[in-house]
Design a protein around this motif. Structure first.
Motif, PDB file in Angstrom:
ATOM      1  N   TYR A 296      -5.111  14.807   2.111  1.00 16.48           N
ATOM      2  CA  TYR A 296      -5.301  13.734   1.613  1.00 16.48           C
ATOM      3  C   TYR A 296      -5.973  13.602   0.619  1.00 16.48           C
ATOM      4  O   TYR A 296      -5.855  12.452  -0.228  1.00 16.48           O
ATOM      5  CB  TYR A 296      -5.916  12.690   2.477  1.00 16.48           C
TER       6      TYR A 296
ATOM      7  N   PHE B 234      -6.324  -1.258  -3.810  1.00 21.34           N
ATOM      8  CA  PHE B 234      -5.583  -2.054  -3.143  1.00 21.34           C
ATOM      9  C   PHE B 234      -5.588  -3.586  -3.764  1.00 21.34           C
ATOM     10  O   PHE B 234      -6.703  -4.071  -3.735  1.00 21.34           O
ATOM     11  CB  PHE B 234      -5.657  -2.096  -1.600  1.00 21.34           C
ATOM     12  N   PRO B 235      -4.548  -4.056  -4.368  1.00 19.20           N
ATOM     13  CA  PRO B 235      -4.901  -5.432  -4.912  1.00 19.20           C
ATOM     14  C   PRO B 235      -5.356  -6.520  -4.068  1.00 19.20           C
ATOM     15  O   PRO B 235      -4.932  -6.635  -3.012  1.00 19.20           O
ATOM     16  CB  PRO B 235      -3.323  -5.860  -5.385  1.00 19.20           C
TER      17      PRO B 235
ATOM     18  N   ALA C 111       0.860  -1.309   0.129  1.00 18.80           N
ATOM     19  CA  ALA C 111       0.124   0.026   0.087  1.00 18.80           C
ATOM     20  C   ALA C 111       0.953   1.325  -0.071  1.00 18.80           C
ATOM     21  O   ALA C 111       0.558   2.382  -0.840  1.00 18.80           O
ATOM     22  CB  ALA C 111      -0.982  -0.006   1.395  1.00 18.80           C
ATOM     23  N   TRP C 112       1.844   1.128   0.638  1.00 16.36           N
ATOM     24  CA  TRP C 112       2.881   2.492   0.861  1.00 16.36           C
ATOM     25  C   TRP C 112       3.396   2.899  -0.409  1.00 16.36           C
ATOM     26  O   TRP C 112       3.567   3.882  -1.061  1.00 16.36           O
ATOM     27  CB  TRP C 112       3.973   2.008   1.997  1.00 16.36           C
TER      28      TRP C 112
ATOM     29  N   PRO D 235      -3.285   8.992  -0.687  1.00 13.91           N
ATOM     30  CA  PRO D 235      -2.700   7.293  -0.373  1.00 13.91           C
ATOM     31  C   PRO D 235      -3.503   6.339  -1.111  1.00 13.91           C
ATOM     32  O   PRO D 235      -4.757   6.708  -1.318  1.00 13.91           O
ATOM     33  CB  PRO D 235      -2.870   7.080   1.185  1.00 13.91           C
ATOM     34  N   VAL D 236      -3.134   5.032  -1.469  1.00 19.07           N
ATOM     35  CA  VAL D 236      -4.003   4.465  -1.878  1.00 19.07           C
ATOM     36  C   VAL D 236      -5.222   3.988  -1.064  1.00 19.07           C
ATOM     37  O   VAL D 236      -4.793   3.744   0.212  1.00 19.07           O
ATOM     38  CB  VAL D 236      -3.093   3.154  -2.485  1.00 19.07           C
ATOM     39  N   LYS D 237      -6.359   3.616  -1.679  1.00 14.83           N
ATOM     40  CA  LYS D 237      -7.319   3.207  -0.476  1.00 14.83           C
ATOM     41  C   LYS D 237      -7.523   1.854  -1.051  1.00 14.83           C
ATOM     42  O   LYS D 237      -7.299   1.173  -1.769  1.00 14.83           O
ATOM     43  CB  LYS D 237      -8.475   4.271  -0.669  1.00 14.83           C
ATOM     44  N   MET D 238      -8.722   1.307  -0.407  1.00 11.67           N
ATOM     45  CA  MET D 238      -9.255  -0.234  -0.443  1.00 11.67           C
ATOM     46  C   MET D 238      -9.351  -0.391  -1.771  1.00 11.67           C
ATOM     47  O   MET D 238      -9.184  -1.362  -2.314  1.00 11.67           O
ATOM     48  CB  MET D 238     -10.444  -0.210   0.255  1.00 11.67           C
ATOM     49  N   ASP D 239     -10.296   0.449  -2.716  1.00 11.13           N
ATOM     50  CA  ASP D 239     -10.828  -0.111  -4.014  1.00 11.13           C
ATOM     51  C   ASP D 239      -9.414  -0.312  -4.893  1.00 11.13           C
ATOM     52  O   ASP D 239      -9.602  -0.971  -6.093  1.00 11.13           O
ATOM     53  CB  ASP D 239     -11.416   1.047  -4.468  1.00 11.13           C
TER      54      ASP D 239
END
Lengths: 152, 769
Positions: B703, B714-715, B680-681, B708-712
């Motif tokens: 933000y 995130f692989p 995620a980072w 930052p990457v969010k749930m949707d």
């Protein structure tokens, strides 16, 4: 004085009506479970329930809330066997933990309206930010909570 | 004059939420001991033990009469699990009943007063295990032997006849037993003639098992106390604003304009505090302080950087890589080869600055009197925080107390920078009244102390007839990732004392972080030259998850695949051949075979070689996190399977991570979460995150603009595989981070033919036909 209905109890707080609920919870009343992350309703760390709906308390002015029922993480977390909390523990979700109150509040509301969410449902509703990247664990915990709720 | 704090502000309703949920007034004396805490593994206020009492055997271990074992932990808890894994390393040797183990943070005041009682008290560089394991095992083994010696004295038997397990000592011949709690007091008086040897990994029974972390329930019930949660009687709050442009100065402000706003107490100018001069507004609640600060008329002197933007910085860095720079490495004669070569491949790469933007914004609570200072904050460097506070308060460190809280994210710069300096400075002026400084998210993004370095590189290779590189020149320009480190005060013994070194036969002065990964080059190229330009700009830089490896791995692992494709060859086979061609001495810790194993494993796990749909590619990257001063490695290889729609929308379908397991991973439960967290980072900067400057001011404000990457995004498919190697790996905290961007860019190129040499991808047009 502003009267608020929080976790089933009435609070009379001496603050300006424009004060965000987040800061009344944290600084005035001392309910520090709800967290400050961005102040702009982006990150979701400040999520509470207002009449059961998840809302970002940094964007809610206390003067506008009237007698709506506000639920904070404390009311969820004090329930020993709350399925979402139990799932969060079983899946070892938190890393730093700072965003997790907001995550749990959002997940609890999601499951209340949609007890068997799909991946797409989770993607759409779980917009809370986690800098530690616990998204895989959150997904697993939501599925686990759904199972626990189904068992009753 | 500060007004008397309205006590109604601290309306505390202990009955509000039903049984047992007392609301804490943190740190104001002994807390009511709830029944739940007796069973708790860690106190919600982690600088305190869950229960008092017991006998101290050594600074790390306290044993109660009922066998409860308290472990004092050397590191800060930022989510990596040290409050559990450090006790695991100690208790592996102690052989106590794990169900009765609890933990807390070691006391920074004691650490400094007793001349580094805990050896080291900071959390950085994924080093908790690397720099602590032997120490913790020794502490546990030593305590165990002293308990045995105490039982031996009690029974009048040789110590060799005593066995230990589960907090029970057994005199094997007679079957007599004693519990640890029964002999702890005696054990505390015993000095061993000789310290015992520590266990080798083959004898581990606790290390390497999946252990539920001690703080998970606290954090799942929002009971964990972070620095920002501290509430003290009579406390006031400060909202602060530093000069928006770096190098700018506070010129003037008008307190009269906000004097009569609700709750306002004071406005305090701050010179040479934090990263820039500024002003603080003090009030009886943070919101009132912030509201007043937002209304405060302030004049700023723009300072020398007010006409500096990121485009100027990039131009300056690019100028460096388009000329010969300080030559750190020059093997063979790359320049001569380039002069006569017919096939040259060249690429320039650009990486922007990044911020940490931990979920918990910077904050510090301080209380300072003439003879004592107390601080509450979450910090990766509590001893450095203590020394910094002592200096500002003008006190001896032995009179300064730092209460390390749970930390809402570290990532290389947790705690101990501008917000601490501000809090102590304001507290000093308040003469005993505690003040909590909290930065807004905007203030955080604008004043990181400092940012992840910007980096620019030009890589040039000459390919031989077989397509392999016969010469490679790498020119980099970047900031030193160790330019500002809160731990500088305390790192002399452990890290290189100076981040700037004189390297190579030419003794060129450079930041060793900028050479990292090139100093021992894993790909066999006969003519190899590296030029390093250490940049110092108005942007302060510091440690960010993966530091110097981040840029160099992006450059190298992207370029290697560019070369393979230019040569018309399979990038995995190409890497394999280059690794095989490298000298064994080019690998720290004899890792050449491990590099090949990691590469082959990740290719296999990712299904390399199978037919892929159009618009899908697999890209690779690998690294071992070696540092210029050898200190151990952790080999990681990553394969990113990526699909790109014709309009250029990127989806990371799957990530395969092959991770060096070494002799053991302390708590695999925690470690795997770290690996997924690293994904995620690393994805955020690939998709959209960057810190840019315009007229000396950070352009990203929250933000939304620093997303930052969010749930949707995130692989959903992340697979972690291990390779067993014969080493102690250097850590699991940041090693995989640098692999993400180059692997994805490699995959995108395979899928679309488009080569991204810069991130974030939001700036690129990746559409294809």
């Amino acid at each position: 004085m502003v009267a608020l209905n929080i976790n089933g109890k009435r609070f009379d707080v001496d603050v300006e009506p424009a004060t965000p609920l987040l800061w009344v919870l944290r600084d005035t009343i001392g309910l520090t479970g709800t967290k400050f992350g961005c102040g702009a309703a982006i990150c979701g760390a400040c999520t509470v329930h207002v009449d059961g709906s998840p809302m970002r308390s940094c964007a809610l002015r206390v003067g506008m809330l009237g007698d709506r029922e506000i639920t904070t993480i404390e009311a969820i977390a004090e329930q020993k066997d709350h399925p979402v909390v139990a799932a969060w523990i079983e899946e070892q979700v938190p890393q730093c933990g700072y965003c997790q109150a907001g995550q749990i509040m959002t997940a609890t509301a999601l499951l209340a309206s949609n007890p068997k969410p799909s991946d797409a449902d989770i993607d759409r509703e779980m917009t809370n930010i986690c800098r530690c990247g616990t998204y895989a664990e959150i997904r697993a915990a939501i599925r686990k909570a759904s199972e626990l709720m189904a068992k009753g | 004059m500060a007004s008397e704090l309205d006590r109604r502000q601290f309306l505390v309703a202990t009955a509000a939420v039903g049984g047992g949920m007392a609301l804490w007034l943190h740190g104001c004396g002994p807390q009511p001991v709830e029944a739940a805490l007796v069973q708790a593994r860690v106190n919600p206020q982690p600088w305190l033990p869950p229960t008092e009492g017991g006998v101290e055997i050594n600074p790390w271990i306290v044993i109660d009469p009922d066998d409860r074992v308290l472990i004092r932990v050397n590191q800060s808890e930022v989510g990596q699990g040290v409050l559990t894994s450090n006790p695991m390393m100690i208790c592996e040797e102690l052989e106590c009943d794990w169900s009765k183990v609890h933990s807390m943070f070691a006391d920074p005041n004691r650490h400094i007063r007793e001349n580094n009682a805990y050896r080291r008290l900071y959390t950085a560089a994924s080093s908790s295990v690397r720099l602590g394991r032997e120490l913790y095992q020794q502490a546990g083994a030593s305590a165990r032997e002293r308990l045995k010696a105490a039982a031996a004295q009690e029974w009048g038997v040789p110590v060799e006849e005593i066995a230990t397990a589960n907090s029970v000592l057994t005199h094997t011949p007679s079957g007599r037993t004693l519990r640890y709690g029964e002999v702890a007091a005696k054990a505390a008086t015993i000095t061993l003639e000789r310290e015992p040897a520590i266990k080798t990994p083959d004898r581990y029974t606790l290390i390497g098992t999946r252990v539920p972390r001690f703080d998970v329930e606290l954090k799942s019930r929002a009971q964990a106390v972070f620095g920002i949660d501290i509430r003290l009687p009579d406390m006031v709050y400060a909202a602060t604003k530093q000069s928006p442009a770096y190098g700018g100065r506070l010129q003037s402000f008008s307190f009269d304009a906000i004097r009569s706003m609700p709750g306002v107490i004071a406005a305090v100018p701050m010179e040479n505090i934090g990263s820039a001069s500024g002003v603080a507004v003090v009030a009886d609640s943070w919101w009132r302080a912030k509201a007043a600060l937002d209304k405060l008329p302030v004049e700023w002197e723009p300072g020398p950087n007010a006409n500096q933007s990121t485009s100027d910085l990039i131009e300056a860095y690019r100028a460096k890589i388009n000329q010969t720079g300080p030559v750190a490495i020059d093997e063979g004669d790359a320049d001569a080869v380039f002069r006569r070569a017919s096939k040259i491949v060249e690429a320039e790469y650009v990486l922007p600055h990044q911020a940490h933007a931990q979920m918990e914004p910077p904050n510090c609570t301080a209380q300072v009197t003439a003879d004592r200072a107390e601080l509450w904050l979450g910090t990766q460097a509590p001893d450095a925080a203590l020394l910094m506070a002592a200096k500002i308060a003008g006190l001896s460190p032995s009179n300064v107390f730092v209460h390390n809280c749970f930390e809402g994210g570290g990532f290389g710069l947790g705690g101990c920078h501008g917000e601490l300096e501000q809090a102590v400075t304001i507290a000093k002026a308040l003469n005993g009244r505690p003040v909590k400084v909290v930065w807004s998210r905007e203030e955080d993004l604008a004043h990181v102390n400092g940012y992840h370095p910007m980096g620019v590189a030009k890589l040039t290779a000459a390919l031989g007839p077989d397509g392999m590189p016969i010469a490679l020149r790498i020119r980099v320009a970047g900031n030193d990732a160790l330019e500002y480190t809160p731990v500088q005060a305390t790192i002399q013994n452990t890290f290189q004392a100076s981040p700037l070194i004189e390297y190579g036969p030419n003794k060129v002065r450079l930041a060793h972080q900028l050479l990292r990964g090139f100093h021992l080059f894993p790909y066999g190229v006969p003519n190899f030259k590296v030029e390093v330009n250490t940049m110092k700009t108005f942007v302060p830089c510091s440690t960010w998850r993966s530091t110097g490896s981040y840029a160099n791995v992006f450059y190298l692992e992207s370029f290697i695949e560019e070369l393979a494709r230019a040569a018309g060859q399979d990038p995995v086979e190409y890497r394999r051949a280059l690794i095989a061609a490298a000298r064994p001495e080019a690998f720290e810790d004899n890792a050449k075979d491990d590099w090949l194993l990691a590469l082959n494993t990740v290719a296999e796990k990712a299904g390399w070689g199978r037919a892929l749909p159009k618009g899908t590619g697999i890209g690779f990257a690998m690294d071992d996190r070696k540092s210029v001063a050898p200190r151990g490695i952790a080999l990681v290889a990553l394969a990113a399977t990526v699909s790109v729609t014709p309009s250029g929308e990127v989806t990371v379908e799957r990530l395969d991570i092959v991770h060096d397991e070494g002799h053991a991973i302390i708590n695999p439960e925690a470690a795997e979460r770290q690996v997924r967290g690293m994904m995620a980072w690393g994805l955020g900067p690939v998709f959209s995150q960057e810190i840019t400057f315009r007229n000396g001011v950070v352009e990203q404000t929250n933000y939304d603009s620093y997303a930052p990457v969010k749930m949707d995004l995130f692989p959903k498919d992340i697979a972690i595989h291990y390779i067993k190697t014969n080493r102690w790996i250097s850590g699991i905290g940041e090693e995989a981070v640098p692999l993400i961007a180059p692997a994805i860019c490699n995959a995108i190129h395979m899928a679309t033919g488009k080569r991204a040499r810069s991130i974030p991808l939001s700036r690129q047009d990746l559409s294809w036909t």
